[in-house]
Structures are given as C-alpha cells and as structure tokens.
Scaffold this active site. Structure first.
Site, PDB file in Angstrom:
ATOM      1  N   SER A   1       0.845  -1.193   0.000  1.00  0.00           N
ATOM      2  CA  SER A   1       0.000   0.000   0.000  1.00  0.00           C
ATOM      3  C   SER A   1       0.874   1.234   0.000  1.00  0.00           C
ATOM      4  O   SER A   1       2.007   1.217   0.511  1.00  0.00           O
ATOM      5  CB  SER A   1      -0.894   0.006   1.244  1.00  0.00           C
ATOM      6  OG  SER A   1      -1.466   1.286   1.463  1.00  0.00           O
TER       7      SER A   1
ATOM      8  N   LYS B   1       2.893  -2.846   5.897  1.00  0.00           N
ATOM      9  CA  LYS B   1       3.013  -2.764   4.441  1.00  0.00           C
ATOM     10  C   LYS B   1       4.420  -2.335   4.018  1.00  0.00           C
ATOM     11  O   LYS B   1       4.909  -2.745   2.959  1.00  0.00           O
ATOM     12  CB  LYS B   1       1.960  -1.809   3.887  1.00  0.00           C
ATOM     13  CG  LYS B   1       0.530  -2.356   3.945  1.00  0.00           C
ATOM     14  CD  LYS B   1       0.394  -3.677   3.209  1.00  0.00           C
ATOM     15  CE  LYS B   1      -1.063  -4.109   3.064  1.00  0.00           C
ATOM     16  NZ  LYS B   1      -1.197  -5.446   2.420  1.00  0.00           N
TER      17      LYS B   1
ATOM     18  N   TYR C   1      -0.782  -0.556  10.177  1.00  0.00           N
ATOM     19  CA  TYR C   1      -0.966  -0.922   8.776  1.00  0.00           C
ATOM     20  C   TYR C   1       0.231  -0.491   7.928  1.00  0.00           C
ATOM     21  O   TYR C   1       0.788  -1.281   7.161  1.00  0.00           O
ATOM     22  CB  TYR C   1      -2.241  -0.268   8.253  1.00  0.00           C
ATOM     23  CG  TYR C   1      -2.547  -0.532   6.803  1.00  0.00           C
ATOM     24  CD1 TYR C   1      -2.936  -1.791   6.371  1.00  0.00           C
ATOM     25  CD2 TYR C   1      -2.478   0.492   5.854  1.00  0.00           C
ATOM     26  CE1 TYR C   1      -3.235  -2.034   5.037  1.00  0.00           C
ATOM     27  CE2 TYR C   1      -2.774   0.269   4.529  1.00  0.00           C
ATOM     28  CZ  TYR C   1      -3.149  -0.999   4.123  1.00  0.00           C
ATOM     29  OH  TYR C   1      -3.436  -1.236   2.806  1.00  0.00           O
TER      30      TYR C   1
END
Length: 272
Positions: free
Chosen positions: A149, A166, A162
C-alpha cells in the site's frame, strides 16, 4: 514474440489469496483472461464461487479453497493444493492483508504484531511453501507479486500498524527477490485508494469521496482492475526483466488521500 504475446500466461498456474472480492478477485479473473488457471482462496466460499464462474467463463479452471488465511498453515497449504490439482505452480499473488486504522495509544503490541502477521508472515509462509514447486516449472517465468500500500511508503496519522506492516512487506519483497533470483522474480505493488469493500463507506459519501479524488493527481479513485493489470504485467514475459521492485499504482499520490481527523495526543486531564 509480439508485445501482446508477452502478456500471455497460457497454461500457467497461479495462487491468489484474498480472492473473494476486490483486488484479489479482479486479479484472479485477469490472470485467467491472460491464460492461467487459478487457485483462489479467502474466507467466504460463496464469493469464491462467483469468482470461479468468471474464471471458467473465459475458458480457464479455478480451484476454490475457502480458508482462514490468517492461519499460516492453511495459507502455506495452497501451494501443494495448486500443484496437486494442476501439476505445476508458476505465480503467487500475496494479496491477503489489511489492518483497521487506529490511534497511536490504542495500538498496543498485540495489534502491531497481528498486523505484521496478517500482512507479512502470511506472504512469507505461502511463498516459502511455493518455491519448491515453482522451480519445477519448465519455462523459467515464475513470479511472486505482493500487494502492499502507499501507506507503506508515506506517513499518515492512524496508520501506524498498517503502514509499518506494508512497509515491511515491501522490503520483504526486495529481500526475497535477491534470495530467489534468477529463477523466481519477486515484485510488489504500492496500491493507492482503490474502490473495494474497504472503501465502500467512502464511495457513498460525497464529501469523503471528493477529498480522495481532489488529493489524487489523476482525479479519481482507482479500480481493482487497475491493480490486476499491473499484476499481469509483473507476472508475464512483459515484466521478465523486473525483479525486486515496487510498482506504484496509486494515481500519482505522494501523501495520504483521506484525513481520518484523529486528535492530537493530549494530557489525560482526569489524572492531572
């Protein structure tokens, strides 16, 4: 070989995780359209059956595997299932992942470790299990693609778990590419804001959708097929001189496109 022929994946076999909807589903169908048979896995069998119908509609085969992909044993088993069903394994798409945004103080050690496990450890488990089968394939075009991402390369409030996971997945991709060269290519995609179930609440809100579109140089939210097309490029002969790279498919963004409006850290007034 013509340019268009370089994008063909005739009779290759791919495993796609998180393939019941969104990017995973679009990727499975795109690989099938390019000529591959696919193993598709996610929690929800009904969703997978719908994807399988689309795969079969373009003349390819699909093996449906409902599974909890947070269980690394189940994820790793997909490699053997692919080989037993189709007799070869050429492509792994590590798509499963994701973590709900959270404030810094609400992101405890367990939350961070869970994010790493779901986004990185699962990818490693499947790829490690797949390599012995992939090296048996005859044409030397075996490939791994991991879906990261843009939050793995930028900073935004609320995305600590997150974004860290990533970013780790992106560097795992670079390191795995070094370990597996020259036989297996390993690349990844930094995905921007894409119209999937995770953004359903945005698509239905004119204000939030407008914010994302205004902060994206190309002026729109991406489609799952935008990512699927990049996967086909990276896994086919069209991308045969690319390994250890992270392709940015994000509409040109260089910063988060949605402000979660989380407050600044402040003193606990109840405790003085």
């Amino acid at each position: 070989m013509s340019i268009l022929e370089r994008f063909r994946l005739t009779d290759h076999v791919a495993v796609v995780t998180g393939a019941g909807r969104g990017i995973g589903a679009a990727t499975a169908v795109a690989l099938a359209e390019a000529g591959a048979d696919v193993v598709i896995a996610s929690r929800t069998e009904k969703q997978l059956r719908g994807v399988a119908e689309k795969v079969e509609a373009v003349g390819r085969r699909a093996l449906v595997v409902p599974a909890d992909l947070a269980d690394t044993a189940a994820t790793a088993a997909l490699a053997e299932q692919a080989y037993e069903e189709f007799g070869r394994l050429d492509i792994v798409v590590n798509n499963v992942g994701g973590t709900i945004p959270n404030t810094f103080l609400d992101t405890d050690e367990g939350y961070l470790e869970e994010a790493f496990h779901f986004n990185v450890t699962t990818a490693h488990a499947l790829t490690r299990a797949a390599v012995p089968y992939m090296v048996k394939s005859p044409d030397g075009q075996q490939s791994v693609v991991s879906i990261s991402s843009m939050m793995g390369r930028t900073a935004g409030r609320g995305y600590l778990a997150y974004g860290t996971a990533k970013a780790a997945l992106a560097h795992w991709t670079r390191l795995a590419a070094t370990d597996l060269a020259p036989r297996i290519r390993v690349n990844g995609i930094f995905v921007g804001s894409v119209r999937t179930s995770a953004l359903e609440f945005v698509a239905g809100d004119d204000t939030m959708r407008g914010e994302i579109e205004s902060k994206t140089p190309l002026g729109r939210i991406g489609d799952a097929e935008d990512i699927a097309a990049a996967v086909v490029y990276l896994t086919s002969r069209a991308g045969q001189f690319v390994t250890g790279k992270m392709l940015e498919v994000d509409g040109g963004t260089e910063a988060p496109t949605l402000d979660l409006k989380l407050p600044d850290v402040a003193p606990d007034r109840q405790n003085g």
